[in-house]
Scaffold this active site. Structure first.
Site, short mmCIF file in Angstrom:
data_model
loop_
_atom_site.label_atom_id
_atom_site.label_comp_id
_atom_site.label_asym_id
_atom_site.label_seq_id
_atom_site.Cartn_x
_atom_site.Cartn_y
_atom_site.Cartn_z
N ASP B 95 0.78 -1.03 0.11
CA ASP B 95 -0.06 0.04 0.07
C ASP B 95 0.79 1.21 0.08
O ASP B 95 0.38 2.28 0.52
CB ASP B 95 -0.95 -0.02 1.16
N GLU B 96 2.07 1.30 -0.47
CA GLU B 96 2.87 2.39 -0.50
C GLU B 96 3.74 2.50 -1.70
O GLU B 96 4.26 1.28 -1.87
CB GLU B 96 3.72 2.32 0.74
#
Lengths: 370, 406
Positions: B95-96
């Site tokens: 998620d990054e």
């Protein structure tokens, strides 16, 4: 013991035994050669416990006896002597005095009591032409694995049948197979033996030294293989274990067969491979219209490309091979033309000689991912 | 992405919105919190906290096992959008991600406009909230995105990096862990500005390379560790690994075998996904008393096949397992990774080809129907549920743990 012997005779036999003697051994006596004065001749033997060689040279024996002397020192010294009779005398202290012309030397020896006995050769099973042995070894020895881990691969498999002799070696990446048809008397069924690489090299020397027409007496016992080349005997321990099922590996069909001139191909591969990755040595072979293209681009130094006019058939494909593997084959191919056979990028390629009828030579190489 | 796993769960089940939600497992289970909703965070729940502690802090929270395949799917969607904005995308976790927008000004407009466009597109196409930090270095962008949360965009203008960082607590610096924080605080350094005020020579003398990196970071530069690399740089990763903790310590051979098979399957799948071959296989074995052993074996030939890895891992396990000690954790790691180039083996080529095409087909099925669509029979003996914190496979563009060890 007390003898006289021609220094050139001694140099020759010592030289043949030299390859057997271990340079670095934990058992001191194995750095030595055994010399034994017998009736009218001098026996010379060397062993590393796996492999042993025994040879004779003519000598005038005044007093029988035996000792062991440092193999390298002895050869290095005798080689420097003029070709003349030399007198060799061994006293109770195992030291040898060598006198030749005005030169006098004393070499410290060790008692033969600690020197391992070579196994006795049983009755010969058959006779193999030295020429076939030399040829089989020279065309397979480079494919023997060097790593100790694949134990059964660190030698070649010799298969004797009544209709011929075959030798196979593989390192897991490539496989070399030579079969020479001939009538082998005394062989029934199939005799298999795994010959260690070092023994192959020494046997090649011994067999080649005996001349074109020499026949080698072959025998085997439970643990050893024996090769008698004239007066010289080579004994090697058989490698134990299972040699891979090589017949499964030999391609059933040729695929796309491309005939090529050996020297031309070899020169091109040599040039292009200068620019291959140092570690992988990968060279790309490409079947193009009317030509075989070679290319390498793995190194930081640059890249190289070359093409050879060739009948390449209808299939277009690119496949990578280790340049060294290809050169190994071309280096021993004595015909003017060779044939490269390609199937696909992931399947083994095969290389063969064109116009060689005396024996069958198949060299199978797995490609590289490129 | 903001509370990514929770946000995905909320999309699938809107009734969760605004409630304290914890993803990672059930309240009484072993394991840790993978994600907590903002409502749960108000109770002090944060990721990497043991589930039981999260329950103690917030008994009313809704505990979810999570749906790794869904997260992967959404992660892939987001990644595809990122790729539309720049070819240089470095996804650092599910998620990054970092984007290098250097030279894209004419195409995307000024940084803030580009960030807004990206933010809007992610929201429109996935329905997920995210936060974006824009800046002249990854360090500043990362810190910026943290401050922009939730659902915000923050642009740190070039030249203002140092003054932006100065008032922030030193714990905001990526790569400064608890130990380093304490050391700095012992020196009276609490804010990044104070750190920037220190002489670089002093820091270098005190902590060597690490100190120099700290000085750079305090100025807002990418320095030290993986910050030294290029965005989307193609460094070969060092290893790929998966591990799992049993919910109850076990010495059941069948269960252990099945677990090893499952782990191998995950590792091999990721090897193939990244087009990598491995030569070193490592087993990690932790007993119930937490004593931990790692044992590695180097293969003769690089591989990416389940069966080869499994054979090796099983042997390593049997050679090292002190029967009947109970096992708490098992891990499988593939190291000595290499690119495709490589010599193919002759003697096992037929078998390898068969496995290779079978596994390629299995991978295609998994891509289409999810990770559990097909697998090794040996791995099915026990229903190991994929846990969300166990480094799920299939992250688009995610490079395996390449720079972790630097």
């Amino acid at each position: 013991m007390e003898i006289t012997v021609k220094s050139s005779d001694l140099v020759k036999e010592l030289g043949l035994g030299q390859g057997v003697v271990e340079k670095k051994t934990t058992i001191p006596v194995l750095s030595n050669v055994l010399i034994e004065a017998q009736e009218g001749r001098l026996l010379i033997a060397a062993t590393d416990l796996e492999l042993g060689i025994q040879a004779f040279c003519p000598a005038t024996v005044t007093k029988k006896g035996s000792t062991t002397l440092p193999a390298k020192k002895l050869l290095d010294y005798v080689r420097l002597l003029p070709d003349a009779e030399l007198a060799l005398k061994v006293g109770d202290n195992q030291a040898a005095s060598i006198a030749c012309g005005r030169a006098k030397t004393r070499i410290a020896g060790m008692s033969r009591d600690n020197f391992p006995e070579l196994p006795k050769m049983p009755a010969a099973l058959t006779k193999i032409p030295a020429k076939a042995l030399v040829n089989s070894i020279s065309k397979t020895i480079f494919a023997v694995a060097n790593e100790e881990s694949r134990y059964t691969l660190i030698g070649a498999l010799m298969v004797l049948r009544e209709d011929g002799i075959a030798m196979v070696a593989t390192d897991g990446h490539r496989l070399a197979f030579v079969r020479t048809p001939m009538a082998l008397e005394g062989v029934s069924g199939e005799i298999r033996g795994l010959i260690p690489k070092k023994a192959m090299a020494e046997l090649q020397k011994l067999a080649a030294d005996g001349g074109e027409s020499m026949m080698v007496d072959f025998a085997t016992d439970e643990n050893h293989l024996f090769f008698q080349c004239g007066s010289r005997l080579l004994v090697t321990r058989k490698l134990s274990g299972q040699f891979p099922d090589y017949e499964r590996v030999l391609p059933k069909e040729k695929g796309t067969a491309v005939p090529l001139h050996r020297d031309e191909l070899m020169a091109a591969v040599r040039r292009v491979s200068q620019f291959a990755d140092d570690r992988s040595r990968a060279v790309r072979f490409e079947l193009a219209e009317g030509e075989l293209k070679l290319a390498a681009s793995g190194s930081d130094a640059g890249e190289s490309e070359e093409s050879i006019p060739a009948e390449t058939g209808a299939k277009r494909m690119k496949v990578g091979f280790n340049a060294q593997y290809v050169l190994d084959f071309l280096g021993v191919a004595e015909t003017d033309s060779v044939e490269l056979q390609f199937k696909d990028e992931e399947s083994a390629g095969q290389m063969q000689l064109i116009g060689q009828g005396d024996y069958e030579y198949r060299y199978v190489v797995m490609p590289m991912r490129i | 992405m903001d509370a990514f796993f929770v946000s995905v769960e909320e999309l699938e089940d809107p009734s969760l919105k605004g409630k304290p939600v914890v993803v990672g497992g059930q309240a009484h289970e072993r394991g840790v919190v993978s994600a907590a909703s903002y409502a749960a965070r108000r109770y002090g729940v944060h990721s990497a906290m043991p589930l039981r502690e999260a329950y103690r802090l917030c008994p009313t929270a809704i505990f979810l096992d999570g749906h790794p395949h869904r997260y992967r799917e959404y992660s892939k969607k987001v990644h595809a959008i990122l790729r539309d904005f720049s070819p240089a995308v470095e996804q650092v976790s599910i998620d990054e991600a970092f984007l290098d927008l250097t030279g894209a000004e004419r195409l995307l407009g000024p940084p803030l406009a580009a960030a807004h466009a990206l933010h809007e597109r992610v929201r429109r196409e996935t329905g997920l909230p995210c936060s974006i930090g824009a800046g002249s270095s990854r360090l500043v962008a990362k810190i910026g995105s943290g401050l922009a949360k939730p659902n915000g965009v923050l642009w740190i203008q070039p030249g203002l990096e140092a003054s932006f960082l100065a008032p922030l607590d030193i714990k905001k610096i990526p790569g400064v862990g608890k130990v380093m924080q304490q050391k700095l605080r012992d020196c009276g350094v609490h804010r990044i500005g104070q750190l920037a005020g220190l002489d670089e020579g002093f820091l270098a003398q005190r902590w060597g390379k690490l100190g120099r990196a700290l000085a750079g970071k305090a100025r807002g530069e990418d320095a030290g560790g993986w910050f030294d690399g290029e965005i989307g740089g193609r460094d070969l990763p060092k290893s790929i690994s998966h591990e799992t903790t049993f919910s109850i310590d076990t010495n059941d051979r069948a269960l252990i075998d099945a677990t090893l098979a499952k782990l191998v399957q995950l590792v091999a799948r990721r090897l193939r996904e990244h087009g990598l071959w491995t030569r070193t296989v490592q087993l990690k074995l932790r007993y119930d008393d937490f004593s931990t052993y790692t044992r590695a074996h180097t293969l003769e030939e690089a591989t990416q096949l389940d069966n080869v890895l499994l054979q090796t891992v099983r042997r390593l396990f049997l050679e090292n397992w002190k029967v009947p000690r109970k096992v708490r954790l098992l891990g499988v790691q593939a190291g000595s990774l290499s690119n495709p180039e490589g010599q193919l083996g002759l003697l096992d080529s037929e078998q390898r080809r068969k496995w290779g095409s079978a596994l390629a087909a299995a991978d295609a099925l998994r891509d289409r129907f999810g990770e559990t669509a097909v697998g090794l029979a040996a791995a099915m003996r026990h229903g190991r549920r994929e846990r969300v914190h166990e480094n799920p496979a299939g992250l688009p563009g995610k490079e395996p743990s390449s720079r972790k060890q630097q």
